[in-house]
Design an enzyme around this catalytic site. Structure first.
Site, mmCIF file in Angstrom:
data_model
loop_
_atom_site.group_PDB
_atom_site.id
_atom_site.type_symbol
_atom_site.label_atom_id
_atom_site.label_comp_id
_atom_site.label_asym_id
_atom_site.label_seq_id
_atom_site.Cartn_x
_atom_site.Cartn_y
_atom_site.Cartn_z
ATOM 1 N N GLN A 153 -60.080 -53.319 -54.877
ATOM 2 C CA GLN A 153 -60.642 -54.537 -55.492
ATOM 3 C C GLN A 153 -61.282 -55.463 -54.462
ATOM 4 O O GLN A 153 -61.946 -56.429 -54.829
ATOM 5 C CB GLN A 153 -59.536 -55.296 -56.250
ATOM 6 C CG GLN A 153 -59.078 -54.608 -57.520
ATOM 7 C CD GLN A 153 -60.131 -54.636 -58.617
ATOM 8 O OE1 GLN A 153 -60.941 -55.548 -58.718
ATOM 9 N NE2 GLN A 153 -60.117 -53.623 -59.472
ATOM 10 N N SER A 179 -63.145 -47.565 -53.465
ATOM 11 C CA SER A 179 -63.752 -46.817 -54.563
ATOM 12 C C SER A 179 -65.105 -47.411 -54.913
ATOM 13 O O SER A 179 -65.225 -48.623 -55.137
ATOM 14 C CB SER A 179 -62.818 -46.878 -55.779
ATOM 15 O OG SER A 179 -63.421 -46.218 -56.866
ATOM 16 N N THR A 208 -67.007 -28.931 -51.668
ATOM 17 C CA THR A 208 -68.366 -29.334 -51.312
ATOM 18 C C THR A 208 -68.530 -30.832 -51.535
ATOM 19 O O THR A 208 -68.143 -31.349 -52.580
ATOM 20 C CB THR A 208 -69.388 -28.532 -52.149
ATOM 21 O OG1 THR A 208 -69.149 -27.145 -51.903
ATOM 22 C CG2 THR A 208 -70.815 -28.887 -51.782
ATOM 23 N N HIS A 235 -67.109 -47.322 -57.540
ATOM 24 C CA HIS A 235 -67.488 -47.905 -58.840
ATOM 25 C C HIS A 235 -66.965 -49.312 -59.055
ATOM 26 O O HIS A 235 -67.262 -49.943 -60.066
ATOM 27 C CB HIS A 235 -67.094 -46.969 -59.991
ATOM 28 C CG HIS A 235 -65.639 -46.925 -60.338
ATOM 29 N ND1 HIS A 235 -65.128 -47.600 -61.418
ATOM 30 C CD2 HIS A 235 -64.592 -46.295 -59.764
ATOM 31 C CE1 HIS A 235 -63.815 -47.365 -61.499
ATOM 32 N NE2 HIS A 235 -63.474 -46.580 -60.492
ATOM 33 N N ASN A 278 -55.737 -56.131 -58.970
ATOM 34 C CA ASN A 278 -56.776 -55.879 -59.960
ATOM 35 C C ASN A 278 -56.580 -56.646 -61.265
ATOM 36 O O ASN A 278 -57.531 -56.923 -61.970
ATOM 37 C CB ASN A 278 -56.869 -54.377 -60.252
ATOM 38 C CG ASN A 278 -55.520 -53.742 -60.512
ATOM 39 O OD1 ASN A 278 -54.603 -53.837 -59.696
ATOM 40 N ND2 ASN A 278 -55.379 -53.105 -61.646
ATOM 41 N N GLY A 287 -60.632 -44.051 -55.573
ATOM 42 C CA GLY A 287 -59.510 -44.840 -55.064
ATOM 43 C C GLY A 287 -58.169 -44.154 -55.270
ATOM 44 O O GLY A 287 -57.310 -44.176 -54.380
ATOM 45 N N SER A 288 -57.978 -43.544 -56.423
ATOM 46 C CA SER A 288 -56.681 -42.922 -56.716
ATOM 47 C C SER A 288 -56.372 -41.809 -55.711
ATOM 48 O O SER A 288 -55.259 -41.724 -55.187
ATOM 49 C CB SER A 288 -56.673 -42.339 -58.137
ATOM 50 O OG SER A 288 -56.884 -43.363 -59.087
ATOM 51 N N CYS A 334 -50.949 -51.796 -74.870
ATOM 52 C CA CYS A 334 -50.764 -51.181 -76.185
ATOM 53 C C CYS A 334 -51.909 -50.241 -76.524
ATOM 54 O O CYS A 334 -51.733 -49.255 -77.220
ATOM 55 C CB CYS A 334 -50.661 -52.248 -77.263
ATOM 56 S SG CYS A 334 -49.232 -53.299 -77.013
HETATM 57 C C1 LIG Z 1 -59.627 -49.026 -59.827
HETATM 58 C C2 LIG Z 1 -58.492 -49.098 -58.881
HETATM 59 C C3 LIG Z 1 -57.925 -47.933 -58.327
HETATM 60 C C4 LIG Z 1 -58.375 -46.549 -58.739
HETATM 61 O O1 LIG Z 1 -59.642 -46.234 -58.272
HETATM 62 P P1 LIG Z 1 -60.424 -44.970 -58.934
HETATM 63 O O2 LIG Z 1 -61.622 -44.810 -58.078
HETATM 64 O O3 LIG Z 1 -60.773 -45.392 -60.312
HETATM 65 O O4 LIG Z 1 -59.514 -43.822 -58.863
HETATM 66 C C5 LIG Z 1 -56.918 -48.074 -57.413
HETATM 67 N N1 LIG Z 1 -56.462 -49.272 -57.051
HETATM 68 C C6 LIG Z 1 -56.967 -50.418 -57.545
HETATM 69 C C7 LIG Z 1 -56.444 -51.727 -57.083
HETATM 70 C C8 LIG Z 1 -57.998 -50.370 -58.486
HETATM 71 O O5 LIG Z 1 -58.489 -51.498 -58.987
#
Ligand SMILES: *Cc1c(COP(=O)(O)O)cnc(C)c1O
Length: 395
Positions: free
Chosen positions: A179, A199, A237, A201, A151, A70-71, A324
């Site tokens: 999300q 993403s 790749t 995961h 999120n 996602g990032s 924190c």
């Molecule tokens: C988890 C998340 C991301 C980042 O996704 P990654 O695959 O962990 O890089 C970006 N945006 C939101 C809203 C997320 O919950």
């Protein structure tokens, strides 16, 4: 009892996703760029995965770009729209105050490069309205980027309405749907989405793989230079096992979307009703337009970190908005953005559910959280001051 209630952070993989990855290690191990038959077989598996992913999102296969997650997808979408805008002299971007850091930090970088960023206020209803977007659009706006669902606090944004406004104004619209994908019904064409990040995961697929949907006609800038993979827009790749696991996870999630959402929503609502009984607490996020699995509260007079550590001793894996733990003393930017003051924002708890959770687990959370909150308040000097009137309650 072990209860995993941190599915907004990451999810356990589904058996279908694991099953779909295995042949990529043992059989389809070729490089999709190789010309021999082993490579071409891998290429076929890759393109089949792309077609299936496109069908799940309602777009064409050539509009799907596989990424590391996602990032990366967020970074690429935003930077691409910014570069395109700058070429036309348009350097204004609209987003919201409660985006993920993958979006906010990318926008910070662009701001340093001379872009002007408008972050829409999210205090009202812990959400934004499409009218706020409409009012913020200017002649020089080159991108609107708003998350699909938050999120931390679960608010679902009015994405189809925002998409329609952007389309009418001729402004590219990107949504960080990390999300939402696999949890809410999405069709990028029907919802007027130009770019979308997802993403694996977050929907029971593997970590380190995701995708960017980019409407045909919008030019992408590549973040990684190298080979010609992903139509020349993302060198390296391809992560074929990850991609196959992701597509299998998403197919399963979409096939069971309504049934899973109904089950998870019922568990969520039991938690919200039960935890609301705790004195001096507040629900965070949109009470109506809310992710099926999100429960987010602030409790006055306690620290989120202590709450998490004690809940862990009860077998409950949860999360807190306060940062924190990451060595940062500031509370979550999301909780501050919805108007929670620092003291209150520090006492936050997020429980994020999946269809793997059970009613018995919800009972365990409902029995544990009030006990832990009471125990922590009993030791808290802040709570004592509140009770004897030396401080006034905020919640
Ligand atoms: C988890 C998340 C991301 C980042 O996704 P990654 O695959 O962990 O890089 C970006 N945006 C939101 C809203 C997320 O919950």
């Amino acid at each position: 009892m072990q209860v995993y209630a941190d599915n907004a952070a990451t999810t356990r993989m589904s058996a279908a996703a694991i099953g779909a990855m295995m042949p990529c290690f043992e059989e389809f191990y070729g490089n999709p760029s190789s010309l021999h038959s082993i490579g071409q077989q891998a290429k076929e598996v890759l393109e089949d995965a792309r077609s299936r992913m496109a069908a799940l999102l309602g777009c064409e296969p050539r509009e799907i770009y596989f990424t590391s997650g996602g990032s990366e997808a967020d970074n690429q979408a935003i930077i691409s729209a910014a570069r395109l805008g700058a070429r036309k002299g348009k350097k204004h971007i609209i987003s919201t105050a409660f985006e993920h850091h993958a979006v906010l930090h990318t926008l910070n970088r662009l701001e340093k490069e001379g872009f002007e960023i408008t972050l829409l206020d999210v205090k009202e209803g812990h959400n934004i309205t499409a009218a706020q977007v409409k009012d913020a659009i200017r002649e020089d706006t080159c991108l609107v980027t708003t998350m699909y669902a938050n999120n931390e606090i679960g608010s679902i944004l009015p994405i189809p309405e925002i998409g329609a406004i952007c389309k009418e104004a001729g402004v590219p619209f990107h949504t960080d749907a990390v999300q939402a994908v696999g949890h809410i019904a999405i069709n990028v064409k029907e919802q007027n989405i130009d770019m979308l990040s997802l993403s694996a995961h977050k929907f029971h697929g593997p970590k380190g793989v995701g995708a960017l949907y980019c409407r045909r006609g919008l030019m992408l800038t590549n973040l990684i230079d190298g080979g010609a993979q992903e139509r020349g827009k993302r060198a390296g790749t391809e992560n074929l096992p990850g991609i196959c696991g992701m597509v299998a996870a998403l197919e399963e999630a979409v096939a069971h979307l309504e049934e899973n959402a109904a089950k998870v929503t019922a568990m969520r609502d039991r938690l919200i009703t039960g935890l609301s009984q705790i004195p001096h607490c507040a629900l965070n996020g949109d009470a109506v337009n809310r992710l099926p699995g999100n429960v987010s509260f602030c409790f006055e007079g306690i620290e989120g970190e202590s709450l998490l550590l004690l809940l862990d001793m009860y077998g409950i894996s949860a999360s807190s908005g306060s940062a924190c733990t990451s060595g940062d003393l500031d509370p979550s930017h999301v909780l501050l953005a919805i108007g929670r003051v620092h003291d209150v924002a520090h006492g936050s708890l997020r429980l994020s559910l999946s269809h793997y959770n059970t009613d018995a687990e919800i009972d365990h959370i409902l029995a544990s959280v009030p006990a832990v909150v009471e125990q922590l308040r009993g030791m808290s000097p802040v709570w004592r001051d509140l009770q004897i009137g030396k401080r006034t309650y905020i919640l």
